[in-house]
Scaffold this active site. Structure first.
Site: not given
Ligand code: PMT
Length: 401
Positions: A209, A279, A289, A323, A337, A341
């Site tokens: 991403n 995810d 390849k 986040f 979330k 979580k």
């Molecule tokens: O890196 P930058 O370019 O500065 O951008 C910042 C950002 C947009 C990446 C950051 O601010 C941000 O929002 N990070 C979380 C993005 C995200 O993937 O969110 P999510 O909704 O998929 O996940 C929610 C939370 O669970 C996050 O804290 C993530 O780290 C965590 N997670 C998600 C999926 C997973 N399999 N394991 C996790 O721990």
């Protein structure tokens, strides 16, 4: 708190310029190193000699004077300043800073700095209230520049209203507050994740991403400055890890991130997961390849572990911050979330807004707490968003002992 801090004080052409002499006196009394820069108009109100004597330093008034050291002066000042304070700040200097103009040593230094910039406006009430000045001030605040509110009262121009230079003591208190955060996370261990994960399909291709890592690295940087022991687990980024990390663990995939986070979880007081974890990952890694054959190619995916959700289950007295990067129904999704979580709070970025989310130097976030409260922050530099997030972590640390 200001002891040994390097304060660059910009004095501009306001009748209040003479009041800055008292600021210099107080800064020196608190042990700060002070370099005064005066604009041409400021020199019409007060002689540089006054500031030279009080700061025990030659005053800089000219961008093109012969430097006494061989360095580009405005860049050297911009780099070494802990704080740049513009006091008094005229409507003119505020407009120039907002427009990115760098036609003298003061504006050039401000444009080149990464240090905190504080502006203390002082001017005629109508100039201050003019929508142009107000728009410029709002814009600067949005960039993370601290703009102080002038006081109300009789003004030198004969009017009464808002525009008076604040008391020097009040300005000093604000500077102390800004640098005083310096060691408030001492003795605490922060586990911070940053950047994307990469899920390989074959030796050439991967799923990932747009995360640049800026948000997570800013958090790590600010936590170090504030005295924390910081473990940074990072997916691939182009950023140099901040100096002073306790541990840096570079990872590629979500599975590797999970391992690194779980290994370090028990020693953490706070976990902040700014990483954008994929995810899903390809079910099968193809060691060779994959050759181009048919018009369609199907890559089967399997779910990655949700690392933060695992931490939520293991959580004892750690502060857990997540986040959420959302594009639709942002609050509803972030709240879901937060609960699933088991977080203390979640930082929601609505990545559809310009200047928010992936890649940019700024972010626009809303903080949603487990008790249902929420706070929307304006667009700010990620470094300042990071400081604000750390401010919000502090009460939870105190609560958890
Ligand atoms: O890196 P930058 O370019 O500065 O951008 C910042 C950002 C947009 C990446 C950051 O601010 C941000 O929002 N990070 C979380 C993005 C995200 O993937 O969110 P999510 O909704 O998929 O996940 C929610 C939370 O669970 C996050 O804290 C993530 O780290 C965590 N997670 C998600 C999926 C997973 N399999 N394991 C996790 O721990």
């Amino acid at each position: 708190m200001l002891k040994n801090k390097f304060v660059v004080l910009g004095v501009t052409g306001s009748i209040a310029a003479y009041k800055s002499a008292d600021l210099v006196r107080l800064l020196k009394k608190r042990g700060a190193r002070v370099q005064v820069i005066m604009t041409k108009s400021a020199c019409k109100f007060v002689k540089p000699l006054t500031f030279q004597v009080l700061s025990q330093n030659p005053v800089i008034t000219d961008m093109f004077r012969e430097p006494y050291r061989w360095e580009v002066e405005h860049v050297a000042l911009a780099d070494s300043a802990d704080i740049i304070l513009v006091a008094p700040a005229t409507a003119n200097i505020i407009a120039k800073i907002a427009a990115g103009i760098a036609d003298d040593i003061l504006t050039a230094t401000i444009l080149a700095t990464r240090a905190k910039v504080v502006i203390a406006p002082a001017m005629n009430v109508h100039m201050y209230e003019n929508p142009i000045t107000q728009k410029n001030i709002e814009y600067l605040k949005g960039l993370g520049i601290k703009v102080l509110e002038p006081e109300e009262g009789p003004l030198a121009c004969g009017y009464t209203g808002r525009g008076r230079f604040p008391a020097a003591e009040d300005i000093i208190n604000i500077l102390e507050e800004l640098v005083g955060k310096a060691q408030d996370l001492k003795g605490r261990t922060f586990l911070i994740t940053a950047g994307p994960t990469r899920e390989p399909i074959d030796p050439i291709r991967y799923i990932s991403n747009h995360s640049s890592g800026k948000m997570g690295y800013s958090l790590a940087h600010k936590a170090i400055i504030r005295g924390a022991r910081v473990i940074l687990v990072s997916g691939p980024t182009n950023i140099t890890p901040p100096a002073g990390l306790y541990k840096f663990v570079p990872v590629e995939t979500a599975i590797q991130m999970e391992k690194a986070v779980l290994e370090n979880f028990n020693q953490a007081d706070v976990v902040i997961k700014a990483a954008a974890v994929a995810d899903y990952r390809p079910k099968k890694f193809n060691p060779e390849k994959i050759k181009k054959k048919d018009d369609e190619m199907i890559v089967e995916l399997v779910k990655n572990p949700d690392i933060l959700q695992e931490l939520g289950k293991k959580k004892q007295n750690q502060v857990l911050v997540g986040f959420a990067a959302e594009t639709d129904k942002p609050e509803k999704n972030a709240l879901e979330k937060l609960k699933r979580k088991n977080l203390d709070f979640i930082v929601l970025n609505d990545v559809t807004q310009e200047g928010a989310g992936f890649g940019s130097d700024t972010n626009i976030v809303k903080i949603i707490y487990k008790d249902g409260r929420s706070e929307a922050l304006p667009r700010m530099l990620k470094e300042d968003v990071a400081d604000d997030i750390l401010d919000r972590v502090l009460p939870f640390l105190t609560e958890n002992g």
